[in-house]
Design a protein around this motif. Structure first.
Motif, PDB file in Angstrom:
ATOM      1  N   TYR A  13      27.985  -5.004   4.429  1.00 57.56           N
ATOM      2  CA  TYR A  13      27.143  -4.375   5.175  1.00 57.56           C
ATOM      3  C   TYR A  13      26.564  -3.288   4.196  1.00 57.56           C
ATOM      4  CZ  TYR A  13      29.083  -6.394   9.247  1.00 57.56           C
ATOM      5  OH  TYR A  13      29.392  -7.185  10.330  1.00 57.56           O
ATOM      6  N   PHE A  14      25.280  -3.052   3.970  1.00 57.59           N
ATOM      7  CA  PHE A  14      24.498  -1.984   3.216  1.00 57.59           C
ATOM      8  C   PHE A  14      25.037  -0.736   3.481  1.00 57.59           C
ATOM      9  CE2 PHE A  14      20.819  -4.178   0.614  1.00 57.59           C
ATOM     10  CZ  PHE A  14      21.715  -5.312   0.360  1.00 57.59           C
ATOM     11  N   ASN A  15      24.924  -0.529   4.669  1.00 56.78           N
ATOM     12  CA  ASN A  15      25.355   1.068   4.921  1.00 56.78           C
ATOM     13  C   ASN A  15      26.150   1.110   6.401  1.00 56.78           C
ATOM     14  OD1 ASN A  15      25.479   3.743   5.510  1.00 56.78           O
ATOM     15  ND2 ASN A  15      23.394   4.172   5.832  1.00 56.78           N
ATOM     16  N   ILE A  16      27.367   0.922   5.946  1.00 52.54           N
ATOM     17  CA  ILE A  16      28.546   0.815   7.099  1.00 52.54           C
ATOM     18  C   ILE A  16      28.303   2.325   8.014  1.00 52.54           C
ATOM     19  CG2 ILE A  16      30.437   1.898   6.010  1.00 52.54           C
ATOM     20  CD1 ILE A  16      32.059  -0.416   7.186  1.00 52.54           C
ATOM     21  N   LEU A  17      27.788   3.237   7.753  1.00 46.26           N
ATOM     22  CA  LEU A  17      27.889   4.455   8.135  1.00 46.26           C
ATOM     23  C   LEU A  17      26.882   4.272   9.726  1.00 46.26           C
ATOM     24  CD1 LEU A  17      27.821   7.041   5.531  1.00 46.26           C
ATOM     25  CD2 LEU A  17      29.712   6.397   6.988  1.00 46.26           C
ATOM     26  N   LYS A  18      26.156   3.299   9.563  1.00 41.40           N
ATOM     27  CA  LYS A  18      25.146   3.031  10.483  1.00 41.40           C
ATOM     28  C   LYS A  18      25.714   2.286  11.726  1.00 41.40           C
ATOM     29  CE  LYS A  18      20.605   3.222   8.077  1.00 41.40           C
ATOM     30  NZ  LYS A  18      19.733   2.240   7.666  1.00 41.40           N
ATOM     31  N   CYS A  19      27.027   1.820  11.515  1.00 42.19           N
ATOM     32  CA  CYS A  19      27.735   1.107  12.508  1.00 42.19           C
ATOM     33  C   CYS A  19      28.403   1.801  13.339  1.00 42.19           C
ATOM     34  CB  CYS A  19      28.507  -0.130  11.752  1.00 42.19           C
ATOM     35  SG  CYS A  19      27.689  -1.096  10.847  1.00 42.19           S
ATOM     36  N   SER A  77      36.618  -1.770  -0.561  1.00 39.42           N
ATOM     37  CA  SER A  77      36.735  -2.338   0.900  1.00 39.42           C
ATOM     38  C   SER A  77      37.633  -3.610   0.694  1.00 39.42           C
ATOM     39  CB  SER A  77      35.537  -2.751   1.460  1.00 39.42           C
ATOM     40  OG  SER A  77      34.445  -1.904   1.208  1.00 39.42           O
ATOM     41  N   ARG A  78      38.156  -4.123   1.701  1.00 39.40           N
ATOM     42  CA  ARG A  78      38.994  -5.364   2.006  1.00 39.40           C
ATOM     43  C   ARG A  78      38.291  -6.342   2.852  1.00 39.40           C
ATOM     44  NH1 ARG A  78      45.666  -3.812   1.715  1.00 39.40           N
ATOM     45  NH2 ARG A  78      45.511  -2.908  -0.191  1.00 39.40           N
ATOM     46  N   PRO A  79      38.368  -7.561   2.827  1.00 37.82           N
ATOM     47  CA  PRO A  79      37.774  -8.676   3.753  1.00 37.82           C
ATOM     48  C   PRO A  79      38.747  -8.543   4.833  1.00 37.82           C
ATOM     49  CG  PRO A  79      39.035  -9.723   1.742  1.00 37.82           C
ATOM     50  CD  PRO A  79      38.889  -8.282   1.471  1.00 37.82           C
ATOM     51  N   PHE A  80      38.320  -8.585   5.992  1.00 34.24           N
ATOM     52  CA  PHE A  80      39.110  -8.626   7.322  1.00 34.24           C
ATOM     53  C   PHE A  80      38.183  -9.065   8.551  1.00 34.24           C
ATOM     54  CE2 PHE A  80      40.622  -6.602  11.379  1.00 34.24           C
ATOM     55  CZ  PHE A  80      41.801  -7.299  11.563  1.00 34.24           C
ATOM     56  N   CYS A  94      33.625  -7.029   5.190  1.00 36.30           N
ATOM     57  CA  CYS A  94      34.079  -6.046   4.177  1.00 36.30           C
ATOM     58  C   CYS A  94      34.100  -4.739   5.203  1.00 36.30           C
ATOM     59  CB  CYS A  94      33.300  -5.811   3.119  1.00 36.30           C
ATOM     60  SG  CYS A  94      33.118  -7.248   2.145  1.00 36.30           S
ATOM     61  N   PHE A  95      35.713  -4.284   5.172  1.00 39.86           N
ATOM     62  CA  PHE A  95      35.649  -3.012   5.944  1.00 39.86           C
ATOM     63  C   PHE A  95      36.462  -2.219   4.836  1.00 39.86           C
ATOM     64  CE2 PHE A  95      36.007  -5.866   9.647  1.00 39.86           C
ATOM     65  CZ  PHE A  95      35.077  -5.172  10.435  1.00 39.86           C
ATOM     66  N   PRO A  96      36.218  -0.795   4.859  1.00 35.57           N
ATOM     67  CA  PRO A  96      36.669   0.264   3.961  1.00 35.57           C
ATOM     68  C   PRO A  96      38.182  -0.018   4.111  1.00 35.57           C
ATOM     69  CG  PRO A  96      34.977   1.395   5.317  1.00 35.57           C
ATOM     70  CD  PRO A  96      35.176  -0.160   6.042  1.00 35.57           C
ATOM     71  N   ASP A  97      38.705   0.154   2.706  1.00 37.75           N
ATOM     72  CA  ASP A  97      40.090   0.098   2.607  1.00 37.75           C
ATOM     73  C   ASP A  97      40.848   1.455   2.959  1.00 37.75           C
ATOM     74  OD1 ASP A  97      42.603  -0.928   1.791  1.00 37.75           O
ATOM     75  OD2 ASP A  97      42.204  -0.679  -0.370  1.00 37.75           O
ATOM     76  N   ALA A 136      33.680   3.343  11.807  1.00 38.06           N
ATOM     77  CA  ALA A 136      34.275   2.191  11.994  1.00 38.06           C
ATOM     78  C   ALA A 136      35.588   2.560  12.994  1.00 38.06           C
ATOM     79  CB  ALA A 136      34.728   1.510  10.750  1.00 38.06           C
ATOM     80  N   ASN A 137      35.146   3.108  14.032  1.00 35.75           N
ATOM     81  CA  ASN A 137      36.051   3.642  15.161  1.00 35.75           C
ATOM     82  C   ASN A 137      37.282   2.350  15.469  1.00 35.75           C
ATOM     83  OD1 ASN A 137      37.298   5.330  16.690  1.00 35.75           O
ATOM     84  ND2 ASN A 137      35.959   4.988  18.562  1.00 35.75           N
ATOM     85  N   GLY A 138      38.318   2.672  15.088  1.00 34.28           N
ATOM     86  CA  GLY A 138      39.298   1.797  15.705  1.00 34.28           C
ATOM     87  C   GLY A 138      39.733   0.887  14.533  1.00 34.28           C
TER      88      GLY A 138
END
Length: 650
Positions: A48-54, A130-133, A137-140, A173-175
């Motif tokens: 994701y280019f900008n995960i803050l938008k999620c 990040s790590r793949p989950f 790609c999610f922040p580590d 990335a709440n939760g």
């Protein structure tokens, strides 16, 4: 006819469905990540280019995050911004080579101004470790000394040199931390299963042997064994009460053990709860109420218990002649597995049968074209990019506007109805088969000479050849009621936040009524299938005769049926409890003889619960045959007594 219509509609799912849409993540162009034979074959992870938008992990998993998404082979392993990359590119081009793998394919202009890059979303403004989950790609996230960090940092800067904190990533990335904890717990569970599966299988085999021995002994000493079960359960519960009281009194004197369960919240380590006095108090009260209920039932229903023992003795005698009936639940289990597999595969095909839908995504809040459907081929030729600079036509989800896609939800309900129908039909077939086998035992004048050879197989073939329609009709009625209950549960879930008290009250009443209706239909269907197996009449006639027969013996039926179920339930508890106690002592290294054979586990409760639950299911499978046997013999007896009385009156 309705079943054929449902199957015809569901066949459309197999034509239009594509399970790859569920298995593989999809980028902004609608291409699958990791699909063989494509440019993304080696790019299995979604970035994701900008995960803050999620807003939340659910948004990420549903692929509806309003930012560019692309397939990559590896997740970022460092903090970096596009601005820093441009500054370092002048001295070392390797920085651009690393950063470029997270940019759009074909973009190779590291000198392009930052503002234009961010406007056109050619590259991400920043990357974070990040790590793949879930193939994304999610922040580590790592918690150190109670502080949430990413790569040992609590703050960083984006491409516009704006200070950002790790808490913003956490909020976006709440939760995620909870999901990662669950993942870590899941990995420990899998590891425990890998280390202890051999002993789990041995425990289940022991449960199978104990159940068989129990049934064989029941043939000769039904009264003794059943009273032994009752006393054993009372003693086991009493021991549990004493143990819980001892732990409670010991922890009450321990500092810090008076913390409530609600104060510590959800913990993945079960041992945390066992250090609280409140946990053992809950166990103590629960076991105390259970012990009191068992004793009171025995005091007031002791005569009925004796009658139930007599029924079980006769049932055990019938089982001794028709032993093959004990293994029929295996056939029912295999048929249920086929039904569940059919439903699951069809549901996946239905869920993935949509077409790729693209929508306008814009960072400007006042863009009137946001979330409107668009076409990637013609998007650049429209005036949307002029009125909303930086807007893009990105993949949103799978769906469609055709008549087929509009009725996917109806098709899913049809699939669910067919699933419930097939499951109920499989159970009805088993009940009719077992009832027919034991009815042939009851009406045989000379036992075992007049019992037909292979009674279970003969009863099964009769049920398939002559009674399929009756069983399907009864199963369909029950399936409709179950579907209505599922819909009511769905509506109740949706209305939890509503403030309409009348609607909630009406929904609660409907749920209660349909629950009672389902229980009544289950009970009537079971007895109707017994009458079908005995006399071979249709469902409605058999249900009416069973109802009248039961109403003439309503008190005896109510008491004996429940007492029999209660005694068989105690037998299940004894099998599961005895095997569970042995497994507990084994996995906690309390059996000195075989301490060296015990595997090293993260949590001993993983194999322990598996053994206990599996033992209960095995015992339930055997004792369900006994329960059907007793019900069949009881109905045969009532019909015999009624016929004899009518003849005497004539």
């Amino acid at each position: 006819m309705p079943r054929c219509v449902c199957l015809f509609r569901l066949s459309a799912a197999w034509i239009h469905g594509d399970p790859r849409k569920v298995i593989y993540p999809t980028d902004s162009s609608g291409q699958f990540c990791g699909q063989k034979g494509t440019a993304n074959a080696k790019k299995t992870i979604l970035f994701y280019f900008n995960i803050l938008k999620c807003a939340s992990p659910a948004v990420l998993i549903n692929l509806q995050c309003p930012t560019t998404q692309m397939c990559v082979s590896n997740c970022p392993d460092r903090f970096a911004t596009y601005t820093d990359m441009q500054l370092q590119y002048r001295f070392n081009k390797s920085h651009w080579e690393y950063y470029k793998q997270f940019c759009k394919p074909g973009f190779n202009n590291p000198k392009k101004p930052v503002a234009q890059v961010l406007r056109d979303e050619d590259c991400p403004s920043m990357i974070v470790p990040s790590r793949p989950f879930l193939q994304r790609c999610f922040p580590d996230f790592i918690t150190r000394n109670g502080t949430l960090t990413v790569a040992n940092k609590t703050a960083f800067k984006d491409a516009l040199d704006t200070a950002r904190s790790v808490t913003e990533l956490r909020d976006a990335a709440n939760g995620i931390t909870g999901i990662l904890d669950a993942k870590q717990l899941g990995m420990k569970v899998v590891e425990d299963y890998a280390n202890s599966w051999y002993w789990v299988v041995i425990g289940l085999i022991i449960a199978l042997v104990v159940s068989l021995i129990f049934i064989l002994l029941l043939r000769f000493t039904a009264g003794f064994l059943l009273w032994f079960i009752i006393i054993a359960v009372i003693v086991l519960v009493a021991y549990g009460i004493w143990h819980c009281y001892s732990e409670f009194t010991a922890l009450r004197e321990t500092p810090g053990a008076d913390v409530t369960i609600s104060d510590i919240g959800f913990q993945t380590d079960v041992h945390v709860y066992l250090q609280l006095s409140q946990t053992w108090l809950v166990f103590l009260v629960t076991l105390g109420l259970t012990e009191a209920s068992i004793v009171l039932m025995l005091i007031f229903l002791r005569n009925r218990v004796r009658i139930a023992i007599a029924l079980l003795k006769e049932g055990s005698k019938a089982i001794s002649y028709i032993t093959s009936a004990l293994f029929y639940p295996v056939i029912t289990f295999l048929l249920l597995v086929i039904c569940i597999s059919y439903w699951a595969v069809t549901a996946v095909f239905l869920a993935s049968s949509g077409e790729a839908v693209y929508k306008v995504m814009s960072a400007q809040p006042n863009c009137k074209y946001t979330n409107l459907t668009c076409s990637p081929e013609t998007f650049n030729s429209t005036n949307i990019t002029k009125q909303c600079p930086g807007a893009q036509c990105l993949f949103a989800f799978y769906g469609g506007e055709s008549a087929y896609h509009r009725y996917i939800f109806i098709l899913q309900l049809s699939n669910l109805l067919v699933f419930l129908w097939l499951v109920n039909f499989t159970i009805a077939l088993g009940q009719c088969t077992i009832a027919g086998a034991f009815a042939s035992y009851y009406w045989a004048k000379r036992k075992p000479a007049d019992i037909p050879p292979c009674p279970v197989f003969s009863s099964f073939t009769r049920a398939i050849r002559y009674h399929t329609g009756s069983l399907a009709f009864g199963s369909l009625i029950l399936a409709f009621v179950q579907l209505i209950r599922i819909i009511l549960e769905y509506l109740d879930h949706k209305l939890k936040g509503a403030h309409n008290v009348f609607a909630r009250f009406l929904l609660c009443c409907l749920k209660c009524c349909f629950w009672c209706l389902e229980r009544f239909i289950r009970f009537m269907n079971r007895n109707a299938y017994i009458m079908i197996a005995i006399y071979g009449k249709n469902f409605c006639t058999s249900a009416r005769e069973a109802f009248y027969l039961l109403m003439r013996n309503v008190v005896r039926v109510a008491v004996l049926d429940k007492v029999t179920d209660f005694l068989l339930f105690l037998g299940k508890l004894l099998v599961a409890g005895s095997v569970g106690v042995v497994a507990f002592f084994f996995f906690t290294h309390k059996i000195p003889i075989i301490q060296e054979e015990v595997p090293v586990l993260n949590n001993y409760w993983v194999p322990l619960l598996t053994v206990v639950f599996g033992s209960y299911l095995i015992a339930h499978g055997f004792f369900s045959v006994y329960a059907m046997c007793v019900d069949t013999l009881f109905l045969c007896f009532c019909k015999y007594v009624l016929t004899k009385c009518v003849r005497q009156l004539r």
